[in-house]
Write a protein that holds these residues in place. Structure first.
Motif, PDB file in Angstrom:
ATOM      1  N   GLN A  96      43.743  36.839  39.570  1.00 28.45           N
ATOM      2  CA  GLN A  96      43.291  36.019  38.554  1.00 28.45           C
ATOM      3  C   GLN A  96      41.639  35.476  39.104  1.00 28.45           C
ATOM      4  O   GLN A  96      41.358  35.501  40.406  1.00 28.45           O
ATOM      5  CB  GLN A  96      43.814  34.810  38.191  1.00 28.45           C
ATOM      6  N   SER A  97      40.788  35.466  38.087  1.00 23.95           N
ATOM      7  CA  SER A  97      39.572  34.840  38.526  1.00 23.95           C
ATOM      8  C   SER A  97      39.038  33.983  37.486  1.00 23.95           C
ATOM      9  O   SER A  97      39.207  34.292  36.221  1.00 23.95           O
ATOM     10  CB  SER A  97      38.643  36.383  38.481  1.00 23.95           C
ATOM     11  N   ASP A  98      38.539  32.904  37.884  1.00 27.61           N
ATOM     12  CA  ASP A  98      38.244  31.855  36.898  1.00 27.61           C
ATOM     13  C   ASP A  98      36.705  32.446  35.897  1.00 27.61           C
ATOM     14  O   ASP A  98      36.801  31.757  34.961  1.00 27.61           O
ATOM     15  CB  ASP A  98      37.350  30.768  37.642  1.00 27.61           C
ATOM     16  N   SER A  99      36.189  33.340  36.525  1.00 28.43           N
ATOM     17  CA  SER A  99      35.161  34.049  35.545  1.00 28.43           C
ATOM     18  C   SER A  99      35.489  34.778  34.511  1.00 28.43           C
ATOM     19  O   SER A  99      34.873  34.968  33.320  1.00 28.43           O
ATOM     20  CB  SER A  99      34.091  34.671  36.440  1.00 28.43           C
ATOM     21  N   PHE A 100      36.726  35.314  34.293  1.00 27.80           N
ATOM     22  CA  PHE A 100      37.516  35.752  33.514  1.00 27.80           C
ATOM     23  C   PHE A 100      38.042  34.798  32.476  1.00 27.80           C
ATOM     24  O   PHE A 100      38.396  34.726  31.189  1.00 27.80           O
ATOM     25  CB  PHE A 100      38.261  36.881  34.160  1.00 27.80           C
TER      26      PHE A 100
END
Length: 375
Positions: free
Chosen positions: A320-324
């Motif tokens: 997971q990525s916060d920017s997504f």
């Protein structure tokens, strides 16, 4: 009997106090998250270059700072929004604005109101790279409208500057043949990139704002053209996902191939396209809503949202990525009750930990989601 009556009254008062406390905590918690997120972002990423100038460091290394027009645009918007809540002062905004004004781009010896896309320290000397990037210019212009509202004593100045930025976007970053903004002032009519569109530059709410300011009908053309292209791209796959970049004609759009612009994921839903939900979040145009709804339904059926996808749904990564996640949280928050509310809960993970001090992009998009997505 009398004693029992007093006991019930006491219990009733305690219950009321407890309930009121829970309600207060529930109401104040989002505000607390917003303020904490903004403060941590400001401390980690805003660097004072001089007493009157500041920039957003995008390098994740304070010893080797890099300023990008994209980051400066985000920083100006974030600071204006924080100012609206009383957490930032006008001088904080003006210091970021002064940095932008000192690093405007030059085309054919003419200094315009677009920002040179990158500055960095090289061998102890601060250097600026020519050419603009449209995404940064859009956010810089949009921030000025917010600043005019938050600090009305200087509203006239901010509106005049916004008008100049908008005029130069149309002059240097607009292709009337495709009805779209180009990716920067370097993508000129004699360049093969003149037909290139960055999907995250589709900013219909900004375009409406710019039209209201200038009454220049080209902003309506840009809004219609770019939304048409985005909808065309959305219809090409069951997922509704759109690529980072696309080649566009007047009435056509297709994803670019790998390495056409910046890297192997140019034609995938990757580091640029991840911002699309955020850019469409507040737009009620039916085309924007169709694109957003289809995309959100795809994400709603995932076990969890990962950092990037091929347009056919294959994951680019398994983490997971916060920017997504942050743009998705923002979009869902602005469009509750449309069948994908489970994403509102699942994407809250971005606020379950302290804002990162080592990833500018993740931290900045999370801060935007906090300030604009918590309603």
């Amino acid at each position: 009997m009398k004693h029992s009556r007093y006991l019930w009254i006491l219990l009733g008062i305690i219950t009321l106090i407890y309930t009121a406390t829970l309600v207060t905590i529930r109401l104040e918690n989002p505000k607390s998250i917003q303020k904490t997120t903004y403060t941590r972002w400001q401390e980690a990423y805003v660097i004072n270059q001089t007493k009157e100038r500041a920039f957003v460091n995008t390098s994740n290394n304070r010893r080797k700072p890099v300023a990008l027009s994209e980051g400066q645009g985000y920083g100006l918007c974030i600071t204006a929004w924080a100012g609206e809540k009383g957490w930032a002062q006008e001088k904080d905004y003006r210091h970021l604005l002064n940095y932008y004004l000192a690093h405007r781009d030059t085309v054919k010896s003419h200094r315009n109101h677009l920002m040179a896309w990158r500055q960095a320290s090289k061998k102890g000397k601060w250097t600026s790279q020519a050419n603009s990037a449209t995404d940064g210019d859009l956010f810089i212009a949009a921030s000025l409208r917010s600043a005019a509202k938050v600090w009305p004593q200087h509203a006239s100045y901010y509106r005049q500057l916004e008008q100049k930025v908008c005029a130069d976007i149309l002059h240097y970053e607009y292709n009337p043949q495709t009805r779209s903004l180009t990716v920067g002032d370097w993508a000129t009519a004699d360049s093969k990139y003149y037909r290139l569109m960055r999907t995250s530059d589709v900013a219909p709410s900004f375009f409406d704002q710019f039209y209201q300011l200038s009454h220049d009908r080209r902003w309506r053309t840009v809004k219609n053209g770019m939304l048409d292209h985005l909808l065309t791209l959305s219809k090409q796959h069951k997922t509704g996902l759109v690529p980072d970049f696309a080649w566009v004609g007047r009435h056509s759009a297709k994803p670019v191939r790998p390495n056409a612009v910046a890297g192997k994921n140019d034609g995938n839903y990757s580091a640029n396209a991840c911002r699309v939900p955020m850019m469409l979040a507040d737009c009620k145009d039916p085309r924007a809503q169709k694109v957003l709804t289809k995309m959100m339904k795809f994400f709603a059926h995932r076990q969890y949202v990962t950092a990037g996808y091929r347009l056919n749904s294959k994951q680019l990564n398994h983490y997971q990525s916060d920017s997504f996640s942050a743009p998705i949280f923002y979009a869902v928050s602005a469009n509750r009750g449309r069948g994908y509310d489970n994403l509102f809960e699942s994407q809250k993970h971005i606020f379950a930990k302290p804002l990162t001090k080592h990833n500018y992009y993740d931290a900045t998009l999370t801060t935007i989601a906090a300030l604009k997505g918590m309603r």
